[in-house]
Design a protein around this motif. Structure first.
Motif: not given
Length: 448
Positions: A136-137, A147-150, A164-166, A196-197
């Motif tokens: 988590a941030p 929002g975290f994923i985007a 997160l992108g792993d 993602n992102h």
């Protein structure tokens, strides 16, 4: 645009719409104010209206209306991002997803939720069955999972689980397209990387499925050192000790800890600090390692104690910048990834080269199986030209910079946009209405 907006609003009867200019302006912003470069570039950039759907059915209606009337749409979670990800460059609709906050189900090792669920709320729910979110941030109390994923990439927990992108850190995403007849598409496995992102440029996320980790009782510890590089090497050693279960390893060069007013009694002036969140079962092995590096434990809370009052996590990652700027608004920051080096030579070089102009703040995390130091250095800002010189020097020495002073995806951390994301956008956003202007290679909205 006024005529289009009136028609769009009339077509969304029964869905919450905010038109008050003050509220719309507030919900058009995020924490890009950390960057003195972004502030003038994004000044005055606001949406025309805010729409707050409560479920996917309402999202589909909003998407259809935006496509029909060719109105841009920018997705928003809690607005805790730092690069203007949710700031609309071309007005239109702000799609606020915070009312979509249902936890759909939780099972051992996995959870499925709506996009607007707050990370802290999800963590509390999963802990009821002995599991927790993997990462988590530092804004986890208010940030939404969508929002975290985007817009995010990693954080507290990344020392154990990577970024997160792993592969494996996102199981599935459900997204709505912005077409004449919008669809809800389920992306699973590696296909989640299409969204993602991506800052909401190629799909409105409505549901998220993520893996969970075992919920440990987490203790919190502060260790101080007389020398910064000793503190950094201690942090690396804790990270490399695979038998110790970690959630956070943050290293702060003096004078950064002096910005942490709530913790100053535990950190003497001119000392350097390491903040640790580790499993209680690993505490027994910490004193020997501290002694080896000549540090001093000045603060220790059991898991039960750490659940109350001040949390060390809220001084880590970009909360460090938040605390520093509450004292001195002339401070901004960088985001860096150092290469794997046994003696942290580049970290030491940058620390000595810039001195207090670029104050060293390290966050250790796992990259391709190795523990490496990332950095969110605090920068005493003077001019944009000097900031760019600092960035160039880092890159010339082999330090990768994810530039937080741009709202263009390609100019940030990735340098190029994922070709698969571009292909996916062509399919799901034919009128180029989703968060337009955030990519160099994607044309502006098609108003025809």
């Amino acid at each position: 645009m006024t005529t289009k907006l009136d028609a769009l609003i009339n077509s969304l009867e029964g869905i919450e719409i905010i038109t008050d200019s003050i509220q719309v302006a507030k919900l058009s912003q995020d924490y890009h104010t950390f960057s003195p470069v972004l502030v003038p570039k994004l000044e005055g950039k606001v949406g025309d209206i805010v729409v707050r759907p409560v479920n996917e059915t309402e999202v589909l209606k909003v998407a259809a209306a935006c496509a029909k009337y060719r109105v841009p749409v920018t997705m928003r979670g809690a607005g805790t991002g730092n690069y203007g990800q949710c700031v609309p460059l071309h007005g239109g609709v702000i799609l606020d997803t915070t009312r979509m906050h249902e936890i759909l189900w939780v099972k051992p090792g996995v959870a499925r939720v709506e996009v607007g669920v707050k990370l802290a709320a999800l963590d509390k729910k999963t802990r009821e069955i002995g599991w927790e979110i993997r990462m988590a941030p530092s804004t986890y109390r208010t940030a939404t999972i969508g929002g975290f994923i985007a817009g995010g990439s990693g954080g507290i927990g990344s020392i154990q689980y990577g970024l997160l992108g792993d592969r494996g850190n996102i199981l599935a995403l459900r997204v709505v397209t912005v077409e004449d007849e919008p669809r809800a598409i389920e992306l699973r496995g590696d296909d989640v990387q299409k969204v993602n992102h991506a800052w909401g440029i190629n799909g409105i996320i409505t549901e998220v499925e993520i893996p969970l980790g075992p919920a440990y009782p987490w203790a919190e510890v502060i260790v101080t050192f007389d020398e910064f590089m000793t503190a950094a090497k201690f942090g690396q050693a804790v990270g490399n000790t695979d038998g110790m279960i970690k959630k956070l390893i943050s290293v702060f060069a003096s004078p950064i800890p002096q910005y942490f007013h709530a913790l100053q009694e535990y950190i003497s002036e001119e000392t350097h600090a390491v903040f640790l969140i580790i499993a209680e079962s690993s505490l027994e092995f910490l004193p020997g390692l501290v002694q080896k590096y000549g540090g001093e434990i000045t603060y220790k809370k059991s898991a039960e104690e750490a659940g109350k009052g001040t949390h060390l996590a809220e001084f880590s990652w970009n909360h460090t910048t938040l605390h520093a700027r509450s004292v001195d608004t002339g401070i901004t920051y960088l985001q860096s990834m150092f290469p794997r080096q046994s003696n942290l030579q580049l970290v030491e070089q940058m620390y000595h080269h810039f001195g207090d102009e670029v104050m060293m703040h390290l966050e250790f995390f796992r990259v391709n199986g190795a523990v490496v130091p990332g950095a969110l250095q605090l920068v005493r800002y003077t001019t944009e030209e000097r900031l760019n010189e600092i960035i160039r020097y880092h890159e010339e020495q082999g330090v990768s910079i994810a530039n937080p002073h741009t709202y263009i995806i390609e100019d940030g951390g990735r340098k190029v946009i994922d070709p698969e994301q571009l292909k996916f956008k062509e399919i799901v956003d034919p009128y180029r209405l989703m968060n337009p202007g955030k990519s160099k290679v994607i044309q502006l909205p098609n108003q025809n």
